[in-house]
Design a protein around this motif. Structure first.
Motif, PDB file in Angstrom:
ATOM      1  N   ALA A 172      45.422  46.026  41.381  1.00 52.62           N
ATOM      2  CA  ALA A 172      44.666  46.961  42.213  1.00 52.62           C
ATOM      3  C   ALA A 172      43.202  46.997  41.806  1.00 52.62           C
ATOM      4  CB  ALA A 172      45.281  48.358  42.114  1.00 52.62           C
ATOM      5  N   LYS A 173      42.941  46.937  40.513  1.00 53.92           N
ATOM      6  CA  LYS A 173      41.561  46.938  40.013  1.00 53.92           C
ATOM      7  C   LYS A 173      40.812  45.705  40.494  1.00 53.92           C
ATOM      8  CE  LYS A 173      38.086  47.675  37.026  1.00 53.92           C
ATOM      9  NZ  LYS A 173      37.037  48.668  37.254  1.00 53.92           N
ATOM     10  N   SER A 174      41.490  44.549  40.506  1.00 56.53           N
ATOM     11  CA  SER A 174      40.821  43.316  40.910  1.00 56.53           C
ATOM     12  C   SER A 174      40.392  43.359  42.368  1.00 56.53           C
ATOM     13  CB  SER A 174      41.741  42.114  40.667  1.00 56.53           C
ATOM     14  OG  SER A 174      42.861  42.137  41.549  1.00 56.53           O
ATOM     15  N   THR A 175      41.192  43.987  43.211  1.00 54.48           N
ATOM     16  CA  THR A 175      40.816  44.083  44.625  1.00 54.48           C
ATOM     17  C   THR A 175      39.770  45.163  44.866  1.00 54.48           C
ATOM     18  OG1 THR A 175      42.612  45.641  45.126  1.00 54.48           O
ATOM     19  CG2 THR A 175      43.095  43.290  45.358  1.00 54.48           C
ATOM     20  N   ALA A 176      39.640  46.104  43.919  1.00 57.48           N
ATOM     21  CA  ALA A 176      38.678  47.199  44.086  1.00 57.48           C
ATOM     22  C   ALA A 176      37.257  46.752  43.774  1.00 57.48           C
ATOM     23  CB  ALA A 176      39.060  48.383  43.202  1.00 57.48           C
ATOM     24  N   ASP A 177      37.075  46.022  42.637  1.00 54.40           N
ATOM     25  CA  ASP A 177      35.694  45.703  42.257  1.00 54.40           C
ATOM     26  C   ASP A 177      35.550  44.449  41.397  1.00 54.40           C
ATOM     27  OD1 ASP A 177      36.719  46.525  39.840  1.00 54.40           O
ATOM     28  OD2 ASP A 177      35.457  48.304  39.647  1.00 54.40           O
ATOM     29  N   LEU A 178      36.613  43.658  41.255  1.00 53.68           N
ATOM     30  CA  LEU A 178      36.572  42.439  40.444  1.00 53.68           C
ATOM     31  C   LEU A 178      36.301  42.720  38.968  1.00 53.68           C
ATOM     32  CD1 LEU A 178      34.606  39.972  42.783  1.00 53.68           C
ATOM     33  CD2 LEU A 178      37.064  40.315  42.600  1.00 53.68           C
ATOM     34  N   GLY A 179      36.544  43.940  38.531  1.00 49.02           N
ATOM     35  CA  GLY A 179      36.327  44.278  37.127  1.00 49.02           C
ATOM     36  C   GLY A 179      35.088  45.128  36.916  1.00 49.02           C
ATOM     37  N   SER A 180      35.148  46.016  35.914  1.00 50.32           N
ATOM     38  CA  SER A 180      34.008  46.880  35.610  1.00 50.32           C
ATOM     39  C   SER A 180      32.844  46.068  35.053  1.00 50.32           C
ATOM     40  CB  SER A 180      34.424  47.959  34.600  1.00 50.32           C
ATOM     41  OG  SER A 180      35.384  48.825  35.156  1.00 50.32           O
ATOM     42  N   PRO A 181      31.605  46.548  35.244  1.00 48.73           N
ATOM     43  CA  PRO A 181      30.428  45.791  34.784  1.00 48.73           C
ATOM     44  C   PRO A 181      30.497  45.470  33.296  1.00 48.73           C
ATOM     45  CG  PRO A 181      29.757  47.580  36.225  1.00 48.73           C
ATOM     46  CD  PRO A 181      31.218  47.771  35.969  1.00 48.73           C
ATOM     47  N   LEU A 182      30.271  44.209  32.964  1.00 50.19           N
ATOM     48  CA  LEU A 182      30.368  43.766  31.577  1.00 50.19           C
ATOM     49  C   LEU A 182      29.243  44.341  30.725  1.00 50.19           C
ATOM     50  CD1 LEU A 182      31.878  42.003  29.558  1.00 50.19           C
ATOM     51  CD2 LEU A 182      30.465  40.067  30.272  1.00 50.19           C
TER      52      LEU A 182
END
Length: 506
Positions: free
Chosen positions: A360-370
């Motif tokens: 679900a996280k991957s479809t939301a934003d491809l991961g939080s800003p590194l």
């Protein structure tokens, strides 16, 4: 507007319609002066009877959210009367039909799926507010903002390759390892592989809801509860059932009885320094809640933004630390304590629950800003312990200052309890007090607070409010509380300025 009707529900259809419209009005999604669809149009759109819609509008008029007039329609209440609102509405329609018009009136025909959105409405205040006590936050001057900015600058300058690639959907591996060490010191043994970095706790709650909660699923929450969580679960179409609290937290005895009739899909709780009440759930209740979740094979969503902000003794161990069967999703926010702008939280889950949350996280934003993950990593590893120890002392001094002002200036019928940690004070006010008038006059006097109604499902009109004693400096905090007490005294019917009744410490 979209109204999801549960026709097999025990809640009557006209009540469902009224509650949905009421939530939208109170959230500011339908502005004052807006003309509601006619009874006949609403009847056709929803596939219900004229009587059902008429009763729904009558309920809204009875609680003074709308005003109706024969032949003129129903309007959201504002400062204008029906005739004036009809004139404004007619002008808007004429403007919308004009070729030169720049009106956005046509947008009201777009269907949205936001039944409630209280969080955004109470997030900001108008420029006239001098004493901002509504937001649950820490005064910016107390946060390690400079250290975090310097860390981010070094990372972006010295490690440009890190900024030129996507990070892991699950979150930076080194940060998760540091989180594992952090949790181990607090009695929660968890491997980095069981963690998911989210953009704040709010995203974590939303991911759990979008993954596991659908229309009609039963979600239990404390009453009152965190406004943002209510918004999220309401938007999923969940059947939200609230459970009263006492000094030990959520009433598990009442919850158990309710679960026999309405088996839960998910139980949302803030067991440590609860938002908004400040109550801490006892260790005994935490174990009971976990046993109940195991017996019903449901999830517990344990929201933990404040556990590090204790004033005397550390709080009881987290529910997740007792969970050996994967029934608890634990969300720990670091945003409030370190940097709200960085939006960093950690979700801990097990098995396929974690796998589905990562998807679900991957479809939301491809991961939080590194960049923000790396910027916080060094500080949490090397400076967090000493920093949060100093912070606890400062926040406790502000709680004591707030308590002294309330002891001196609060009036008869006001009750509060001093929390053992966290950021908030929950004030119970006289039952005959008009909360809308209080909120209006308080803002006019320059003081903002969070109305208690925003913390209840269905926005029950409760004589309560939340203030944050950590969001501003001590001088403004004390001044603001004195002003607020004077406004409460002025608005309360028959108030004689007598001393308030403070609840005992918990």
């Amino acid at each position: 507007m979209h109204i999801e009707l549960r026709r097999g529900s025990s809640t009557k259809l006209y009540v469902q319609i009224a509650l949905t419209i009421a939530d939208r009005i109170r959230s500011g999604l339908i502005e004052p002066g807006t003309r509601l669809p006619s009874i006949r149009k609403m009847t056709a759109d929803l596939g219900v009877s004229l009587v059902t819609v008429s009763k729904a509008y009558a309920e809204l008029e009875a609680i003074q959210l709308i005003t109706c007039s024969q032949g003129k329609g129903c309007y959201v209440r504002g400062t204008l009367n029906v005739d004036q609102m009809e004139d404004v509405d007619r002008t808007k329609r004429n403007n919308a039909n004009s070729e030169s018009s720049t009106s956005w009136n046509w947008q009201m025909a777009l269907v949205d799926y936001l039944p409630r959105a209280q969080l955004w409405r109470h997030f900001d205040t108008s420029p006239q507010v001098r004493y901002e006590l509504h937001m649950s936050a820490i005064q910016p001057e107390l946060l390690p903002t400079r250290e975090i900015i310097d860390s981010a600058y070094r990372l972006s300058s010295d490690h440009t390759e890190r900024m030129a690639a996507y990070g892991s959907f699950q979150g930076d591996r080194e940060l998760r390892q540091i989180f594992a060490e952090h949790f181990a010191e607090r009695g929660l043994q968890v491997a980095p592989e069981r963690m998911l970095i989210t953009s704040g706790a709010q995203q974590g709650i939303d991911l759990v809801a979008r993954t596991f909660v659908g229309p009609g699923d039963v979600v239990y929450m404390e009453a009152p509860s965190y406004t943002g969580a209510i918004d999220v679960f309401t938007s999923r179409g969940a059947k939200i059932i609230t459970v009263p609290m006492d000094d030990e937290g959520m009433r598990i005895d009442l919850l158990t009885r309710l679960c026999d009739t309405y088996p839960p899909k998910l139980i949302y709780t803030i067991p440590t320094y609860h938002n908004p009440t400040g109550i801490t759930m006892s260790a005994r209740r935490r174990a009971q809640l976990l046993n109940l979740a195991q017996s019903y094979h449901c999830l517990i969503l344990e929201d933990d933004p404040f556990a590090d902000l204790y004033f005397r003794d550390p709080p009881p161990a987290s529910i997740k630390s007792m969970d050996g069967t994967g029934h608890v999703v634990y969300i720990k926010s670091f945003s409030k304590v370190l940097s709200p702008g960085c939006r960093i939280a950690c979700a801990i889950a097990d098995g396929s629950v974690l796998t589905r949350l990562v998807a679900a996280k991957s479809t939301a934003d491809l991961g939080s800003p590194l960049l923000t993950q790396k910027a916080l990593q060094s500080f949490i590893q090397n400076q967090y312990g000493a920093y949060v120890s100093r912070l606890r002392d400062e926040l406790y001094s502000r709680l004591c200052a707030a308590s002294e002002v309330l002891e001196e200036h609060a009036t008869m019928g006001m009750q509060w309890r001093l929390p053992e940690g966290g950021l908030n004070l929950w004030l119970q006010l006289p039952s005959n007090l008009d909360m809308r008038e209080l909120h209006h006059q308080s803002l006019a006097a320059g003081v903002s607070f969070l109305p208690g109604s925003a913390c209840y499902v269905g926005e029950m009109d409760t004589p309560s409010l939340r203030i944050c004693f950590t969001v501003t400096n001590v001088e403004l905090l004390c001044e603001g509380l004195r002003v607020l007490c004077r406004v409460i005294d002025r608005v309360t019917p028959g108030q004689g300025g007598t001393v308030a009744d403070r609840l005992p410490l918990i």
